[in-house]
Each structure stands twice: as C-alpha cells, then as structure tokens.
Design an enzyme around this catalytic site. Structure first.
Site, mmCIF file in Angstrom:
data_model
loop_
_atom_site.group_PDB
_atom_site.id
_atom_site.type_symbol
_atom_site.label_atom_id
_atom_site.label_comp_id
_atom_site.label_asym_id
_atom_site.label_seq_id
_atom_site.Cartn_x
_atom_site.Cartn_y
_atom_site.Cartn_z
ATOM 1 N N PRO A 134 0.783 -1.245 0.000
ATOM 2 C CA PRO A 134 0.000 0.000 0.000
ATOM 3 C C PRO A 134 0.812 1.291 0.000
ATOM 4 O O PRO A 134 0.782 2.075 0.957
ATOM 5 C CB PRO A 134 -0.829 -0.136 1.272
ATOM 6 C CG PRO A 134 0.054 -0.911 2.189
ATOM 7 C CD PRO A 134 0.771 -1.898 1.307
ATOM 8 N N CYS A 135 1.494 1.563 -1.089
ATOM 9 C CA CYS A 135 2.292 2.785 -1.198
ATOM 10 C C CYS A 135 1.422 4.033 -1.117
ATOM 11 O O CYS A 135 1.916 5.115 -0.787
ATOM 12 C CB CYS A 135 3.128 2.765 -2.466
ATOM 13 S SG CYS A 135 2.170 2.574 -3.967
ATOM 14 N N HIS A 136 0.129 3.892 -1.370
ATOM 15 C CA HIS A 136 -0.781 5.034 -1.254
ATOM 16 C C HIS A 136 -0.887 5.534 0.188
ATOM 17 O O HIS A 136 -1.317 6.654 0.423
ATOM 18 C CB HIS A 136 -2.172 4.668 -1.796
ATOM 19 C CG HIS A 136 -2.804 3.510 -1.099
ATOM 20 N ND1 HIS A 136 -2.536 2.196 -1.465
ATOM 21 C CD2 HIS A 136 -3.664 3.444 -0.062
ATOM 22 C CE1 HIS A 136 -3.228 1.380 -0.677
ATOM 23 N NE2 HIS A 136 -3.919 2.118 0.184
#
Length: 169
Positions: A134-136
């Site tokens: 989950p780089c967001h």
C-alpha cells in the site's frame, strides 16, 4: 520498462479503475493502474491470455477491496528485477495497516536510512504491486498527498475509501 519474467497477464476493471495484473503463474509480479506513470510494456511473446488461478484470486480480492469489502489481501506476490533497497522499502510499506498512513520520513527511519528520504520516496513511487503493497498510505510530512504513479486524485480516492480524511491535496 519491459517486464521479462511475466508469463501471464490480465486486464481487470475495478471501482478504482482499470488494472493490469502480471503473474509468473504462482505469484503476482505486478499490479498497475492502466493510466499509471510506470506501467510496463509487455513483450508480445510473453503475453498470454491463459489465466492461472492466481490472476483470478487477485481479481476477486482487488474488486472486493475497491468496493470496501476487503481490508487485507491474501495474494502471494514476488518482486523481481529490483534492487535490495527497493525491496526493503516495499517490505516496510507492506506493514502499514489499512486506514493508517506514515510519512516518507517515518518510512526512511523505519528501514534504518533516515538520511535517504528522497531515495525512499523514489522506491515508493516505483512499487510494482499497487494496493497490495500500500504505497498510497505514504504521505508528506505535513499530511499532504505527494506523488503517486496513478495520480494524486487516485491516491486521494483510495485513502478516502480506507476512511482517511485528514489529508490535503
């Protein structure tokens, strides 16, 4: 960028947008939003519309997530053709829980590289396994949305889906 190890692919549509899934048949090797900045080009001889079970599993879970019906993924994935530093960053990113965020600076500290915030940010931006890694959930120090290969609006939509509201665009 050419993705040499990909044997299988699938294009899917989710509530968040169209996604390209890549697989080596046992693991997901890429999850890219179709309009993403770093989407790989597939070699024609590597493209194969046969769908191994892993692609069907990933499609099911990504659609559930996009409708708010899933918080964690149970999809085996593998990073290929990347540096050890990038893999270390992505492994740390994968630990960020649903509905939470951390800053690039916190992420750099967590991997023991406090003076490498820019390198950490660059690695986050090249994450090949969107949503599952989950780089967001990595944001700027002032709670601002900075960089996302799929675009800031998409990052905002994903964080809103997860119930995160204290962010600025």
């Amino acid at each position: 960028m050419v993705f040499y190890m990909t044997k299988y692919y699938s294009n899917i549509t989710t509530k968040l947008g169209d996604i390209l899934l890549l697989s080596d048949s046992e693991n997901i090797t890429g999850i890219y939003f179709v309009k993403e900045k770093y989407i790989p080009q597939l070699e024609p001889e590597r493209q194969n519309n046969s769908e191994p079970e892993i692609l069907k599993l990933a499609e099911k879970q990504l659609k559930e997530y996009s409708y708010g019906n899933r918080r964690e993924f149970e999809i085996p994935y593998s990073f290929i053709k990347f540096t050890e530093f990038q893999k270390r960053v992505w492994e740390e990113v994968s630990k960020i829980p649903y509905g939470k965020t951390i800053t690039y600076k916190e992420l750099a500290n967590n991997i023991g590289a406090p003076n490498s915030v820019r390198a950490v940010a660059a690695a986050v931006g090249r994450n090949p396994i969107s949503l599952v890694v989950p780089c967001h959930r990595v944001i700027g120090s002032n709670n601002s949305l900075t960089g996302y290969a799929g675009g800031i609006e998409l990052k905002h939509s994903i964080l809103t889906l997860e119930g995160i509201r204290n962010i600025t665009i």
